[in-house]
Design a protein around this motif. Structure first.
Motif, PDB file in Angstrom:
ATOM      1  N   TYR A   1      -4.145  -4.978  13.321  1.00 37.28           N
ATOM      2  CA  TYR A   1      -2.900  -4.999  12.551  1.00 37.28           C
ATOM      3  C   TYR A   1      -1.770  -4.410  13.381  1.00 37.28           C
ATOM      4  O   TYR A   1      -1.949  -3.410  14.077  1.00 37.28           O
TER       5      TYR A   1
ATOM      6  N   ALA B   1      -6.794   3.692   3.506  1.00 35.54           N
ATOM      7  CA  ALA B   1      -6.604   3.618   4.953  1.00 35.54           C
ATOM      8  C   ALA B   1      -6.216   5.004   5.441  1.00 35.54           C
ATOM      9  O   ALA B   1      -5.842   5.869   4.651  1.00 35.54           O
TER      10      ALA B   1
ATOM     11  N   GLU C   1     -15.757   1.357   5.606  1.00 38.84           N
ATOM     12  CA  GLU C   1     -14.908   0.155   5.624  1.00 38.84           C
ATOM     13  C   GLU C   1     -13.484   0.412   5.117  1.00 38.84           C
ATOM     14  O   GLU C   1     -13.034  -0.186   4.134  1.00 38.84           O
TER      15      GLU C   1
ATOM     16  N   ARG D   1      -2.533  -2.167  -3.287  1.00 34.65           N
ATOM     17  CA  ARG D   1      -3.735  -2.644  -2.603  1.00 34.65           C
ATOM     18  C   ARG D   1      -4.530  -1.520  -1.973  1.00 34.65           C
ATOM     19  O   ARG D   1      -5.763  -1.553  -1.938  1.00 34.65           O
ATOM     20  N   ALA D   2      -3.860  -0.500  -1.438  1.00 36.30           N
ATOM     21  CA  ALA D   2      -4.570   0.570  -0.746  1.00 36.30           C
ATOM     22  C   ALA D   2      -3.742   1.852  -0.772  1.00 36.30           C
ATOM     23  O   ALA D   2      -2.515   1.829  -0.958  1.00 36.30           O
TER      24      ALA D   2
ATOM     25  N   ARG E   1      -2.865 -12.224   6.943  1.00 34.60           N
ATOM     26  CA  ARG E   1      -2.999 -11.060   6.069  1.00 34.60           C
ATOM     27  C   ARG E   1      -1.841 -10.106   6.338  1.00 34.60           C
ATOM     28  O   ARG E   1      -1.526  -9.787   7.473  1.00 34.60           O
TER      29      ARG E   1
ATOM     30  N   ARG F   1      -2.930   5.182   1.547  1.00 35.38           N
ATOM     31  CA  ARG F   1      -3.040   5.662   2.926  1.00 35.38           C
ATOM     32  C   ARG F   1      -2.969   7.179   2.975  1.00 35.38           C
ATOM     33  O   ARG F   1      -2.111   7.797   2.350  1.00 35.38           O
TER      34      ARG F   1
ATOM     35  N   TYR G   1       0.856  -1.181   0.000  1.00 30.52           N
ATOM     36  CA  TYR G   1       0.000   0.000   0.000  1.00 30.52           C
ATOM     37  C   TYR G   1       0.892   1.230   0.000  1.00 30.52           C
ATOM     38  O   TYR G   1       2.079   1.156   0.361  1.00 30.52           O
TER      39      TYR G   1
ATOM     40  N   GLY H   1     -12.292  -1.144   0.810  1.00 26.35           N
ATOM     41  CA  GLY H   1     -11.063  -1.204   1.593  1.00 26.35           C
ATOM     42  C   GLY H   1      -9.823  -0.802   0.826  1.00 26.35           C
ATOM     43  O   GLY H   1      -8.711  -1.224   1.164  1.00 26.35           O
ATOM     44  N   LYS H   2      -9.966   0.014  -0.182  1.00 31.05           N
ATOM     45  CA  LYS H   2      -8.820   0.411  -1.006  1.00 31.05           C
ATOM     46  C   LYS H   2      -8.113   1.650  -0.458  1.00 31.05           C
ATOM     47  O   LYS H   2      -7.274   2.236  -1.140  1.00 31.05           O
TER      48      LYS H   2
ATOM     49  N   TYR I   1      -9.407   0.013   5.043  1.00 33.92           N
ATOM     50  CA  TYR I   1      -8.590  -1.168   5.306  1.00 33.92           C
ATOM     51  C   TYR I   1      -8.134  -1.162   6.759  1.00 33.92           C
ATOM     52  O   TYR I   1      -8.134  -2.189   7.424  1.00 33.92           O
TER      53      TYR I   1
END
Length: 413
Positions: A289, A216, A239, A174-175, A341, A177, A149, A213-214, A241
């Motif tokens: 996490y 954060a 929602e 993936r994401a 994960r 931030r 990410y 969730g893409k 991540y």
């Protein structure tokens, strides 16, 4: 003598089986001793922070094999290095325990950072001596790559954060931030106003990337519990991540309160060190996490132990980005850990490639980091392109007592 030789051979064979290597590989490994530790500063990196240092450590051996690590301040590296001159670099856990417990006082985060750099170099030596990548010594690959990410996205030409976030996801990461609004410069930080603005900012980012969730957010511990929880409650339906550092974490009990008041995935720990600093958060499932990273934890072995703790409590791992060598090293640990994960953070959305490392020291494509199969950490260091600071060639002149049990294990004295 024959019995001693047999036992030595048996132990080598057992080590080979544990690491997934032929016994002949381990038996043929050279018997080494640490002769010199050199420390270099990283050109262009000027943060004067003891626990975010990016100095390069070289551990030299009498067999000509050199290992490299990253991190630690000059003074901390010097003191720790003086404790390992003359030691067998293959005895990584033994060396770690001696440095960790030595010099009387329990290590703080700054010493752990230095110890992590040195321990990283020991694993590099062992992998090179045996001709295998470090992840093979840690049990072998459990995944082909690690998703990433981004914090920021340098490749984007967009003028807005929303457009940069969209470009990031389209590039395969993936994401994306983000951080909260406000908090920079001389302008006073208004908690109430920035809580509202941060919530609206998150809504725009979520819409830009299409949810799922893409994205954060790191709240950077800027808010007190009231505003932090208010933001989290507002984000639950979006929602994300994860939501990071909602409030300060020196007192783990505050997260018992936060955990009961929101359902967002919680991430904590980028400043954390060893497992004793993290165990309450993990064992009581106060977080979803962990953010601890290398070399902050004290090294690869400690990170691997933390990974096992996370696995037994179903906590994911999303390490904070540190230096480029630490990024390459994290791949060996995450790439050989059980398939929980996990994600890796990339500042700017891509790995740093400093001139003093080989160009292909990390394999990054389509938003993912792939395992490096070269021996050791797979990173080649050119000291001519870094700045030499010091070297250590002798043990400390002020040794502290070392207490060993009858079996030779190190204990506190």
């Amino acid at each position: 003598m024959q019995r001693r030789t047999f036992l030595k051979s048996s132990l080598a064979s057992a080590a080979a089986v544990w690491a997934g290597l032929p016994a002949s590989v381990v038996e043929a490994a050279p018997k080494l001793k640490i002769t010199k530790i050199r420390y270099y500063s990283a050109p262009g990196y000027n943060k004067p922070l003891f626990n975010q240092a990016r100095g390069i450590v070289e551990i030299q051996t009498d067999g000509g094999i050199v290992g490299i690590g990253e991190g630690g301040s000059k003074d901390m590296i010097e003191q720790c290095a003086q404790m390992i001159i003359g030691e067998d670099p293959f005895r990584i856990e033994h060396i770690w325990q001696n440095v960790y417990r030595g010099m009387f006082y329990p290590p703080g985060r700054e010493k752990l950072h230095a110890l992590g750099a040195l321990e990283m170099a020991l694993w590099d030596i062992k992998g090179k001596a045996l001709g295998v990548p470090v992840y093979e010594l840690l049990g072998g690959a459990t995944r082909e790559y690690v998703e990433c990410y981004a914090t920021g996205f340098r490749a984007s030409k967009a003028k807005t954060e929303e457009e940069r976030a969209r470009d990031c996801i389209e590039a395969g990461l993936r994401a994306y931030r983000i951080g909260p609004t406000g908090g920079n410069g001389d302008t006073a930080f208004d908690f109430y106003d920035n809580a509202k603005k941060t919530i609206e900012f998150c809504k725009r980012i979520d819409a830009a990337v299409g949810g799922g969730g893409k994205w954060a957010i790191d709240l950077h511990t800027r808010f007190d519990t009231t505003e932090g929880v208010k933001i989290c409650k507002a984000l639950e339906n979006l929602e994300p991540y994860f939501v990071e550092d909602i409030v300060r974490s020196e007192n783990p009990d505050v997260y018992k309160t936060v955990r009961q008041m929101t359902t967002v995935p919680i991430a904590v720990g980028e400043q954390f060190g060893d497992r004793w600093e993290s165990n309450t958060f993990i064992e009581q499932h106060l977080i979803d996490y962990t953010r601890f990273t290398l070399p902050n934890t004290g090294g690869i072995s400690e990170f691997k132990k933390l990974a096992s703790m996370c696995e037994t409590h179903y906590v994911g791992m999303i390490p904070h980005f540190t230096g480029p060598l630490a990024t390459a090293t994290l791949l060996h640990v995450l790439g050989s850990s059980s398939p929980m994960r996990c994600l890796m953070e990339l500042g700017g959305g891509e790995p740093e490639r400093p001139a003093y490392f080989n160009e292909d020291f990390v394999n990054f494509k389509n938003g993912k980091l792939y395992l490096n199969p070269e021996p050791g950490l797979g990173v080649k260091f050119d000291p001519k392109k870094a700045t030499f600071v010091m070297e250590v060639t002798a043990k400390t002149q002020f040794p502290h007592p070392i207490l060993k049990s009858p079996d030779g294990a190190i204990h506190n004295w």
